[in-house]
Design a protein around this motif. Structure first.
Motif, PDB file in Angstrom:
ATOM      1  N   ASP A 309       0.838  -1.191   0.000  1.00 10.89           N
ATOM      2  CA  ASP A 309       0.000   0.000   0.000  1.00 10.89           C
ATOM      3  C   ASP A 309       0.882   1.253   0.000  1.00 10.89           C
ATOM      4  OD1 ASP A 309       0.882   0.526   2.645  1.00 10.89           O
ATOM      5  OD2 ASP A 309      -0.868  -0.451   3.527  1.00 10.89           O
ATOM      6  N   THR A 310       0.250   2.428  -0.023  1.00 10.69           N
ATOM      7  CA  THR A 310       0.985   3.688  -0.166  1.00 10.69           C
ATOM      8  C   THR A 310       1.985   3.900   0.963  1.00 10.69           C
ATOM      9  OG1 THR A 310      -0.865   4.694  -1.343  1.00 10.69           O
ATOM     10  CG2 THR A 310       0.747   6.194  -0.376  1.00 10.69           C
ATOM     11  N   GLN A 325       1.960   9.169  -4.010  1.00  7.97           N
ATOM     12  CA  GLN A 325       0.712   9.397  -4.726  1.00  7.97           C
ATOM     13  C   GLN A 325       0.943  10.133  -6.043  1.00  7.97           C
ATOM     14  OE1 GLN A 325      -1.569  11.405  -1.743  1.00  7.97           O
ATOM     15  NE2 GLN A 325      -2.143   9.517  -0.671  1.00  7.97           N
ATOM     16  N   LYS A 329      -0.005   8.582  -9.665  1.00  9.26           N
ATOM     17  CA  LYS A 329      -0.837   9.301 -10.631  1.00  9.26           C
ATOM     18  C   LYS A 329      -0.162   9.318 -12.001  1.00  9.26           C
ATOM     19  CE  LYS A 329      -3.097  13.758 -11.467  1.00  9.26           C
ATOM     20  NZ  LYS A 329      -3.327  15.134 -10.951  1.00  9.26           N
ATOM     21  N   PHE A 332      -0.229   5.709 -13.541  1.00  9.20           N
ATOM     22  CA  PHE A 332      -1.546   5.336 -14.053  1.00  9.20           C
ATOM     23  C   PHE A 332      -1.870   6.098 -15.342  1.00  9.20           C
ATOM     24  CE2 PHE A 332      -2.928   4.462  -9.392  1.00  9.20           C
ATOM     25  CZ  PHE A 332      -2.166   3.299  -9.406  1.00  9.20           C
ATOM     26  N   THR A 333      -1.470   7.365 -15.398  1.00  4.50           N
ATOM     27  CA  THR A 333      -1.713   8.154 -16.606  1.00  4.50           C
ATOM     28  C   THR A 333      -0.968   7.566 -17.799  1.00  4.50           C
ATOM     29  OG1 THR A 333      -2.059  10.188 -15.343  1.00  4.50           O
ATOM     30  CG2 THR A 333      -1.476  10.434 -17.665  1.00  4.50           C
ATOM     31  N   ARG A 338      -6.903   3.982 -14.293  1.00  5.87           N
ATOM     32  CA  ARG A 338      -7.333   4.947 -13.285  1.00  5.87           C
ATOM     33  C   ARG A 338      -7.107   4.471 -11.853  1.00  5.87           C
ATOM     34  NH1 ARG A 338     -13.117   7.372 -15.516  1.00  5.87           N
ATOM     35  NH2 ARG A 338     -12.303   8.227 -17.485  1.00  5.87           N
ATOM     36  N   SER A 339      -6.753   3.218 -11.669  1.00  4.70           N
ATOM     37  CA  SER A 339      -6.631   2.712 -10.312  1.00  4.70           C
ATOM     38  C   SER A 339      -5.564   1.634 -10.225  1.00  4.70           C
ATOM     39  CB  SER A 339      -7.969   2.144  -9.840  1.00  4.70           C
ATOM     40  OG  SER A 339      -8.281   0.964 -10.581  1.00  4.70           O
ATOM     41  N   ARG A 340      -5.194   1.304  -8.980  1.00  4.87           N
ATOM     42  CA  ARG A 340      -4.251   0.211  -8.751  1.00  4.87           C
ATOM     43  C   ARG A 340      -4.795  -1.093  -9.332  1.00  4.87           C
ATOM     44  NH1 ARG A 340      -0.773   0.478  -3.899  1.00  4.87           N
ATOM     45  NH2 ARG A 340      -0.735   2.599  -3.116  1.00  4.87           N
ATOM     46  N   ARG A 341      -6.083  -1.325  -9.052  1.00  7.09           N
ATOM     47  CA  ARG A 341      -6.662  -2.594  -9.515  1.00  7.09           C
ATOM     48  C   ARG A 341      -6.577  -2.710 -11.034  1.00  7.09           C
ATOM     49  NH1 ARG A 341     -12.539  -4.094  -7.417  1.00  7.09           N
ATOM     50  NH2 ARG A 341     -11.281  -4.242  -5.507  1.00  7.09           N
ATOM     51  N   ASP A 342      -6.906  -1.640 -11.752  1.00  6.38           N
ATOM     52  CA  ASP A 342      -6.834  -1.662 -13.218  1.00  6.38           C
ATOM     53  C   ASP A 342      -5.393  -1.844 -13.684  1.00  6.38           C
ATOM     54  OD1 ASP A 342      -9.546  -1.273 -13.297  1.00  6.38           O
ATOM     55  OD2 ASP A 342      -9.428   0.878 -13.733  1.00  6.38           O
TER      56      ASP A 342
END
Length: 357
Positions: A309-310, A325, A329, A332-333, A338-342
């Motif tokens: 985790d973070t 964070q 960001k 992910f970009t 858009r998320s950790r899971r994705d």
């Protein structure tokens, strides 16, 4: 009358337009040839795909040069300490160089020039690396006739700028990696003799050879990646080093790893090549480079894949949670999620599930 500067601007603009299209590496090379041939003023070119992690050549594409000469070129590159080799250019921090510049106008100092370039009817060579975002996506050698004279500084500068654009295009051509399903399969094994011809191969290896076929098959009877892996293994053994694994992608997009071992002594340099389906760990350096992640972003991304985790990432990498964070960001970009899971799903759902430790 169009000036040289205008011609170069137009060439770079055309390259940028070309690289906005979803193209394969061969399509990028052929499109770049149409754009650059007049602007750089060359008469022959040989394009190469490479292992994005090691930089070793995995394919050859040329419409101008004799593929029979590629055997000599490869041997000179691996076994000869020469001027302006691809590894030298990479170590210099540049993306391009010419023999005329590297030898101060005396290309005859280069063994490669004396034994291959001049006999083939050329007067200068321009070498370019398509390195970007921490990955080695390809390289090329551009030859020009003696009556054109040496490559000029402006053309070398154009090659440097074009290399960055083409490196980015080749990097993008590797995406999306996660769309390629992982197919568990046993390792395949083949043996190459001193002439890099197959002496023994199991059924799986014979099938896979067709998956990696390229223009060099007509010369070597095996794809370029296998010849390069074998020669690199022999070179590593001669230097007391461990041969590097070579990552190579099939035409369908599946990644494999070639590991090698020299079996015989000096009089019998046979090489065993073991072909295995690439695991997540094998492919991840390519994935991170293809997304254009910075070194710090790669560290953060790897921690995410390991389930940290973070706060755990911040503690492990000695940074604040806000900094983590910010890196997340950006990651992910670049990955288009858009998320950790994705992010995790995109990278490993279609790859070999394994423990990240």
């Amino acid at each position: 009358m169009t000036s040289q500067r205008d011609q170069q601007r137009r060439a770079l603009a055309d390259l940028r337009d070309l690289t906005q299209q979803p193209l394969t590496a061969p399509q990028i090379f052929r499109g770049a040839d149409e754009v650059l041939r007049e602007a750089l003023g060359y008469d022959g070119v040989c394009w190469h795909g490479t292992d994005p992690a090691s930089g070793l050549v995995t394919s050859v594409l040329t419409d101008d040069l004799r593929l029979e000469d590629f055997r000599q070129a490869m041997e000179l590159e691996i076994w000869t300490d020469d001027v302006a080799q691809f590894t030298d250019i990479r170590r210099s921090g540049h993306r391009a160089d010419t023999l005329s510049r590297a030898t101060n106008g005396r290309p005859g100092l280069s063994r490669r020039f004396r034994e291959q370039i001049a006999p083939a009817g050329f007067g200068d060579e321009l070498r370019v690396l398509f390195d970007t975002a921490g990955g080695y996506w390809g390289c090329a050698a551009f030859m020009r006739a003696p009556d054109r004279g040496a490559y000029r500084p402006g053309q070398l500068a154009l090659a440097q700028r074009a290399a960055r654009i083409l490196g980015t295009a080749l990097r993008r051509s590797q995406l999306p990696l996660a769309d390629v399903p992982f197919a568990p399969q046993p390792p395949a094994v083949l043996l190459l003799g001193a002439d890099n011809r197959v002496t023994h191969a199991d059924e799986q290896a014979e099938r896979l050879l067709g998956e990696f076929a390229d223009d060099a098959n007509g010369v070597f009877t095996v794809p370029t990646a296998f010849v390069m892996a074998a020669e690199a293994a022999r070179g590593a053994k001669a230097g007391g080093r461990v041969p590097p694994p070579l990552r190579v992608r099939t035409g369908s997009g599946a990644w494999f790893v070639l590991n090698t071992s020299v079996l015989g002594g000096p009089g019998d340099p046979s090489v065993a090549v073991v072909i295995t389906a690439a695991s997540t760990a094998d492919v991840m350096p390519v994935v991170f480079a293809s997304y254009g992640l910075t070194a710090r972003e790669r560290e953060v991304a790897l921690k995410v894949l390991r389930g940290h985790d973070t706060r755990e990432i911040a503690r492990a990498l000695c940074m604040t949670t806000l900094t983590v964070q910010d890196h997340l960001k950006s990651v992910f970009t670049k990955a288009g999620v858009r998320s950790r899971r994705d992010f995790v799903a995109q990278l490993v759902a279609s790859q070999n599930p394994e423990v990240w430790d």
